[in-house]
Design an enzyme around this catalytic site. Structure first.
Site, PDB file in Angstrom:
ATOM      1  CB  ALA A 190      -1.168  -0.079   1.184  1.00 38.26           C
TER       2      ALA A 190
ATOM      3  N   GLY B 120      -0.674   1.617  -4.563  1.00 39.59           N
ATOM      4  CA  GLY B 120      -1.628   0.846  -3.802  1.00 39.59           C
ATOM      5  C   GLY B 120      -2.359   1.688  -2.879  1.00 39.59           C
TER       6      GLY B 120
ATOM      7  CG  ASN C  89       5.843   0.074 -14.077  1.00 39.66           C
ATOM      8  OD1 ASN C  89       4.700   0.195 -14.710  1.00 39.66           O
ATOM      9  ND2 ASN C  89       6.461   0.929 -13.367  1.00 39.66           N
TER      10      ASN C  89
ATOM     11  CE  LYS D 124       3.431   2.319 -17.041  1.00 33.61           C
ATOM     12  NZ  LYS D 124       2.685   2.071 -15.567  1.00 33.61           N
TER      13      LYS D 124
ATOM     14  CG  ASN E  25       7.816   2.270 -18.793  1.00 35.85           C
ATOM     15  OD1 ASN E  25       7.401   3.506 -18.851  1.00 35.85           O
ATOM     16  ND2 ASN E  25       6.826   1.442 -17.891  1.00 35.85           N
TER      17      ASN E  25
ATOM     18  CB  SER F  43       9.230   4.456 -11.374  1.00 31.00           C
ATOM     19  OG  SER F  43       9.443   3.592 -12.549  1.00 31.00           O
TER      20      SER F  43
ATOM     21  CD  GLU G 230       9.463  -0.925 -11.396  1.00 31.40           C
ATOM     22  OE1 GLU G 230       8.262  -1.766 -11.044  1.00 31.40           O
ATOM     23  OE2 GLU G 230       9.240   0.126 -11.767  1.00 31.40           O
TER      24      GLU G 230
END
Length: 342
Positions: free
Chosen positions: A8, A12, A104, A214, A218, A283, A295
């Site tokens: 969260a 989230g 992602n 997307k 990215n 990000s 990521e």
């Protein structure tokens, strides 16, 4: 509907707050000071129009067992965190529980229910030992592409920046549209819950295409920004990096098309779309600046892997992947050395 948000954080928390405010029975799984603040004060959501609301979820915890069985589990952690939590996820399931993957990059389930020549192939970059698949199972998965931007501005406080679309899709391409036989009533009920919470939640028969649209941007903009510290706008407006992005995206497009994906927009339109986002840090850049793992595997290494699988050369993507991995390792080493200093 009982909905558990695993992770969260910014996205989230944004999801969980609005679903709870719409009357859903929401459980948030978080940790640290953010968890403590939400347990004490609820979750404050600050909106782009400067208004704010406080959501009081049914439960805020770091204990999967305490959360119990859910109708929907939304995985809002980053892709590199999935393996560490995978074994805890079955505590959240009943026989019909949906698991919404909101990461992602290339998802671990990409070649599950794919139907092509690579059906059943495991994406080693994101699930090397099959641990994630073992504890989720493709039959539970609903694909999701996340478009909103949000950030945690203080423990227990989420700032929504822009966007409200969460595109959903069954990974075998089925949906119920009211005119054809209902193959996936579950995704209709999920989309309805999202819409009642104020989100746009279109259902796509080809969720992998949406993922690629997307990912197409990215795979270029995230690593370039991580290496240069530049925003989307700056990368797109500086001719050499715009051309680099074009070369990277050309390689990625060749792979996607070999896998049967038709983007529906031109490469220049996709670059222009990134430019219009403005002075936004990706990000991956934010993670590098904060000293967090990136990521890189889901967004870049997986494309390198798919290039090898489809026998399509990816020299530009290979170079960026190696560079970001070295940068990440260098940052981690420096952080470790500082922690050892007296």
């Amino acid at each position: 509907m009982k909905i558990c948000i695993v992770g969260a954080g910014a996205i989230g928390g944004y999801l969980g707050a609005k679903l709870a405010l719409a009357g859903e029975a929401v459980t948030l799984i978080a940790r640290g000071s953010h968890l403590e603040a939400m347990q004490k004060n609820g979750l404050k959501l600050m909106l782009a129009d400067h208004s704010s609301q406080v959501a009081v979820p049914t439960l805020v915890t770091n204990d999967f067992t305490q959360a119990g069985a859910q109708d929907v589990v939304i995985l809002a952690v980053k892709a590199q965190s999935l393996q560490a939590i995978a074994s805890s996820l079955p505590a959240l399931y009943h026989s019909q529980t949906m698991v919404v993957t909101a990461q992602n990059g290339v998802p671990w389930w990409y070649f599950r229910k794919h139907g092509g020549e690579y059906e059943g192939t495991r994406i080693q970059s994101v699930d090397p030992e099959g641990i994630i698949e073992t504890h989720i199972g493709a039959e539970r998965v609903i694909g999701c592409v996340v478009y909103p931007a949000a950030e945690i501005v203080a423990p227990g406080v989420i700032q929504h920046i822009e966007g409200d679309r969460f595109t959903l899709g069954e990974i075998d391409g089925t949906k119920s549209d009211g005119e054809t036989p209902a193959k996936s009533d579950r995704i209709q009920s999920l989309a309805q819950a999202f819409k009642q919470a104020g989100f746009r939640a279109p259902i796509r028969n080809q969720i992998r295409t949406e993922i690629w649209v997307k990912l197409w941007g990215n795979v270029a903009f995230n690593p370039i920004s991580a290496l240069t510290g530049a925003t989307l706008e700056a990368i797109a407006q500086y001719p050499p990096t715009r051309e680099l992005a074009r070369q990277i995206m050309t390689e990625a497009q060749a792979i996607a098309e070999k896998l049967g994906v038709n983007f529906g927009i031109s490469l220049e339109q996709r670059i222009n779309g990134a430019e219009k986002v403005g002075a936004h840090k990706t990000s991956m850049l934010q993670d590098i600046e904060a000293g967090r793992p990136t990521e890189i595997d889901a967004i870049v290494s997986a494309i390198v892997e798919l290039g090898k699988l489809t026998q399509i050369p990816t020299p530009h993507i290979d170079a960026l992947c190696a560079s970001v991995k070295l940068l990440e390792a260098t940052k981690a080493n420096l952080k470790g050395e500082k922690s050892k200093s007296p």
